[in-house]
Write a protein that holds these residues in place. Structure first.
Motif, mmCIF file in Angstrom:
data_model
loop_
_atom_site.group_PDB
_atom_site.id
_atom_site.type_symbol
_atom_site.label_atom_id
_atom_site.label_comp_id
_atom_site.label_asym_id
_atom_site.label_seq_id
_atom_site.Cartn_x
_atom_site.Cartn_y
_atom_site.Cartn_z
ATOM 1 N N VAL A 102 102.841 57.911 -0.887
ATOM 2 C CA VAL A 102 103.894 58.663 -0.194
ATOM 3 C C VAL A 102 105.038 58.938 -1.162
ATOM 4 O O VAL A 102 105.568 60.056 -1.231
ATOM 5 C CB VAL A 102 104.398 57.887 1.036
ATOM 6 C CG1 VAL A 102 105.571 58.621 1.682
ATOM 7 C CG2 VAL A 102 103.274 57.706 2.056
ATOM 8 N N ALA A 134 100.194 61.512 -1.043
ATOM 9 C CA ALA A 134 99.638 61.050 0.233
ATOM 10 C C ALA A 134 99.141 62.213 1.070
ATOM 11 O O ALA A 134 99.768 63.287 1.114
ATOM 12 C CB ALA A 134 100.690 60.265 1.008
ATOM 13 N N ARG A 152 102.727 58.717 6.411
ATOM 14 C CA ARG A 152 103.485 59.756 5.703
ATOM 15 C C ARG A 152 104.349 60.585 6.642
ATOM 16 O O ARG A 152 105.525 60.868 6.349
ATOM 17 C CB ARG A 152 102.526 60.684 4.953
ATOM 18 C CG ARG A 152 103.225 61.617 3.967
ATOM 19 C CD ARG A 152 102.351 62.792 3.546
ATOM 20 N NE ARG A 152 102.230 63.806 4.609
ATOM 21 C CZ ARG A 152 101.654 64.994 4.444
ATOM 22 N NH1 ARG A 152 101.111 65.312 3.278
ATOM 23 N NH2 ARG A 152 101.585 65.859 5.445
ATOM 24 N N ASN A 179 108.650 59.262 7.380
ATOM 25 C CA ASN A 179 109.259 60.584 7.452
ATOM 26 C C ASN A 179 110.726 60.432 7.844
ATOM 27 O O ASN A 179 111.034 59.897 8.908
ATOM 28 C CB ASN A 179 108.530 61.443 8.489
ATOM 29 C CG ASN A 179 108.990 62.883 8.490
ATOM 30 O OD1 ASN A 179 110.140 63.191 8.182
ATOM 31 N ND2 ASN A 179 108.090 63.786 8.859
#
Length: 440
Positions: A188, A193, A199, A204
């Motif tokens: 990530v 990723a 992810r 996020n």
């Protein structure tokens, strides 16, 4: 119900479907808290395993876990279940004696795929270590007096002889969790990723996750380990039921053959669930017959409750006694899928409490239905199972690193073998999962 007075606390075992419905489901607004458990939640889980977190912390993890099963992620689940179930069939062909390892890998690989976007490439030793962690955690629940008498954690540490052992267990779990987490996090961070829950949800920034990396580490591993281990043990029970009750197995196969053809026309798919009520009832009976979670983590009252002529004070702890509730039926020791043929065969939580209940019901039950259906239907369609020695149908030996009970597995026919190879080739699969890097 069975009432236990443990010091100043009241513990109540719920032993019937009616009591579980009335207390856990219908009163869920006041029966969804978890009690403080210094050992299993504290020392063993570092306060971060969501299944036994108290509500103030748990709600944040639950918010993120809901996104595993909503929107496009639902389709992602079925894609991974389809892919990894064919991988399991191929592994059965090449190494039938390792059937229980293939089932373990299937169950974990599905969650790993959804969570990380990658194929599972762990070794058998790493898989065994991961299973051991889950079993140690489950073994810690209700295993120590301290969780029944949490006031004992206030003693000076020199007077807590249990602390050293359980702390070491928790540290070993965290060490393994970190070894699985760091490669996921690294991809990530460096932008490599693939689309995944980690992810696109957990890490996020737009998700506004209130936890830090430590919370993300535990949340991710909790989803993979719990979401993989319960189906693993259920599939082991399926194999035992198949050799213990071959007539029920054959009845499932007849139903599958009507839909998919006895000459290996095609593999069963999730679109066939509504056309195979007996198979769905068979799966539900597997769950009831030998419950894989004997006691569901406790539910604590947040206010006084009047029920059945009794008054239960605030902070009473209710525990669903899954074994007793599962036996709350006619002929409980008999394996009878027919008992579930009521129109709710494909609803795993209707009349069954192995996933918990109320607001704390295991969020993964919606994914468990298609995952178990694909695995069980395809195994029944393509393979024959028979006992190859003595076994005890009440023991699944979940800790075993060897075959948990003696089973002889053979291919149903050359046509079914060819079908597996054809489906595997279409998905780019190879016999050895550990060397595979492709995904859906």
């Amino acid at each position: 119900m069975t009432t236990l007075h443990m010091g100043s606390q009241l513990w109540v075992l719920i032993n019937t479907d009616r009591a579980a419905t009335d207390i856990i489901s219908l009163r869920s607004t006041i029966t969804s808290e978890r009690p403080h458990m210094p050992v299993s939640s504290g020392l063993v889980s570092n306060g971060k395993r969501s299944v036994i977190q108290e509500s103030a912390t748990w709600k944040e993890a639950r918010r993120l876990m809901r996104q595993l099963l909503t929107g496009p992620t639902t389709q992602t689940f079925t894609e991974w279940q389809d892919l990894e179930s064919v991988q399991m069939l191929l592994s059965y062909l090449h190494e039938p004696k390792g059937w229980w390892k293939h089932q373990s890998r299937y169950a974990t690989a599905v969650l790993y795929g959804v969570v990380t976007g990658e194929r599972l490439s762990k070794t058998d030793a790493q898989m065994a270590e991961y299973r051991k962690i889950t079993m140690e955690f489950l073994g810690s629940l209700f295993a120590t007096t301290v969780d029944f008498f949490p006031i004992l954690e206030l003693l000076p540490q020199s007077l807590q002889p249990w602390r050293k052992y359980w702390k070491s267990v928790g540290e070993s779990h965290r060490h393994v969790f970190k070894s699985w987490w760091h490669p996921i996090k690294a991809k990530v961070d460096d932008g490599t990723a693939k689309p995944s829950w980690v992810r696109d949800v957990v890490l996020n920034p737009h998700t506004s996750f209130k936890g830090g990396e430590e919370e993300a580490l535990y949340l991710t591993n909790s989803v993979i380990s719990a979401g993989g281990d319960n189906p693993r043990m259920t599939l082991n029970t399926f194999v035992m039921a198949s050799i213990h009750c071959p007539s029920k197995f054959q009845k499932c196969r007849q139903e599958i053959d009507i839909v998919c053809g006895s000459n290996a026309n095609r593999l069963p798919g999730v679109e066939d669930i509504s056309s195979m009520p007996y198979l769905c009832a068979f799966i539900k009976e597997v769950l009831r017959w030998r419950p894989i979670v004997p006691l569901v983590p406790p539910h604590q009252l947040t206010e006084e409750l009047e029920y059945g002529g009794f008054v239960f004070p605030k902070k009473t702890n209710f525990i669903i006694n899954t074994i007793a509730v599962s036996a709350d039926c006619d002929q409980p020791e008999e394996f009878l899928p027919e008992r579930w043929l009521d129109g709710n065969e494909a609803n795993l939580t209707h009349g069954f409490w192995g996933f918990g209940g109320g607001r704390r019901v295991c969020i993964g039950y919606k994914a468990a239905q298609p995952g178990l259906f694909l695995a069980v239907s395809r195994l029944i369609y393509c393979f024959d199972f028979e006992s190859s020695g003595s076994y005890d149908s009440t023991r699944l030996n979940p800790w075993s690193t060897e075959e948990p009970f003696p089973v002889r597995i053979s291919n149903r026919s050359i046509r079914h073998e060819d079908l597996i190879r054809k489906e595997a080739a279409a998905r780019g699969l190879h016999p050895h999962v550990e060397s595979s890097e492709s995904g859906p």
